[in-house]
Write a protein that holds these residues in place. Structure first.
Motif, PDB file in Angstrom:
ATOM      1  N   ARG A  29       0.802  -1.259  -0.015  1.00 26.41           N
ATOM      2  CA  ARG A  29      -0.123  -0.139   0.179  1.00 26.41           C
ATOM      3  C   ARG A  29       0.961   1.249  -0.038  1.00 26.41           C
ATOM      4  O   ARG A  29       0.602   2.204  -0.655  1.00 26.41           O
ATOM      5  N   ALA A  30       2.024   1.260   0.684  1.00 32.94           N
ATOM      6  CA  ALA A  30       2.933   2.440   1.057  1.00 32.94           C
ATOM      7  C   ALA A  30       3.583   2.770  -0.286  1.00 32.94           C
ATOM      8  O   ALA A  30       3.778   3.766  -1.033  1.00 32.94           O
ATOM      9  N   PRO A  75       3.639  11.503   2.189  1.00 35.55           N
ATOM     10  CA  PRO A  75       2.380  11.895   2.573  1.00 35.55           C
ATOM     11  C   PRO A  75       1.738  11.249   3.752  1.00 35.55           C
ATOM     12  O   PRO A  75       2.295  10.292   4.144  1.00 35.55           O
ATOM     13  N   ALA A  76       0.732  11.745   4.645  1.00 35.83           N
ATOM     14  CA  ALA A  76       0.381  11.420   5.866  1.00 35.83           C
ATOM     15  C   ALA A  76      -0.093  10.135   5.922  1.00 35.83           C
ATOM     16  O   ALA A  76       0.219   9.347   6.780  1.00 35.83           O
ATOM     17  N   GLU A  77      -0.576   9.581   4.621  1.00 36.70           N
ATOM     18  CA  GLU A  77      -1.157   8.236   4.588  1.00 36.70           C
ATOM     19  C   GLU A  77      -0.088   7.220   4.736  1.00 36.70           C
ATOM     20  O   GLU A  77      -0.142   6.131   5.284  1.00 36.70           O
ATOM     21  N   PHE A  82       3.569   3.364   7.918  1.00 39.87           N
ATOM     22  CA  PHE A  82       4.835   2.928   8.568  1.00 39.87           C
ATOM     23  C   PHE A  82       4.528   2.917  10.004  1.00 39.87           C
ATOM     24  O   PHE A  82       5.029   1.977  10.801  1.00 39.87           O
ATOM     25  N   GLU A  83       3.977   3.882  10.549  1.00 36.64           N
ATOM     26  CA  GLU A  83       3.671   3.928  12.250  1.00 36.64           C
ATOM     27  C   GLU A  83       2.973   2.802  12.563  1.00 36.64           C
ATOM     28  O   GLU A  83       3.320   2.336  13.688  1.00 36.64           O
ATOM     29  N   ALA A  84       2.110   2.322  11.938  1.00 35.91           N
ATOM     30  CA  ALA A  84       1.223   0.966  12.336  1.00 35.91           C
ATOM     31  C   ALA A  84       1.817  -0.263  12.346  1.00 35.91           C
ATOM     32  O   ALA A  84       1.636  -0.941  12.974  1.00 35.91           O
TER      33      ALA A  84
END
Length: 108
Positions: A29-30, A75-77, A82-84
């Motif tokens: 997805r990223a 982008p924030a998305e 990454f954070e998740a």
């Protein structure tokens, strides 16, 4: 073919209970978003033979400069993806490599 440009390479170590498929879902997805940046030339994710908890990621870019621009404009998305995954993986940066200067490819 991933022979032009520069390669950004890192190793992903998955925590017990977190599968390669789970990581690959977020990574895909990223990557779909990141690959829309100018100079992006594709990315690959490899599973280590004999150790499913280790993956190798190779992203190819037109140049280090264009990759650096992307890094500063994520982008924030993508940052949320990454954070998740951060608590489930350890990322070991291997390095940035120029396109190969030496190649031996078998004739077909």
């Amino acid at each position: 073919c991933f022979t032009s440009g520069m390669h950004y390479i890192f190793e992903v170590h998955l925590q017990p209970g977190y599968s390669a498929e789970q990581y690959a879902d977020g990574w895909t997805r990223a990557s779909r978003i990141i690959q829309q940046f100018p100079g992006a030339q594709g990315t690959r994710l490899h599973r280590k033979i004999g150790d499913a908890s280790v993956l190798l990621a190779i992203a190819t870019w037109e140049s280090k400069d264009v990759r650096d621009v992307m890094e500063g404009a994520l982008p924030a998305e993508v940052l949320a993806i990454f954070e998740a995954q951060a608590e489930f993986v350890q990322i070991r940066f291997i390095g940035e490599f120029e396109a190969p200067e030496w190649e031996v490819i078998p004739a077909r």
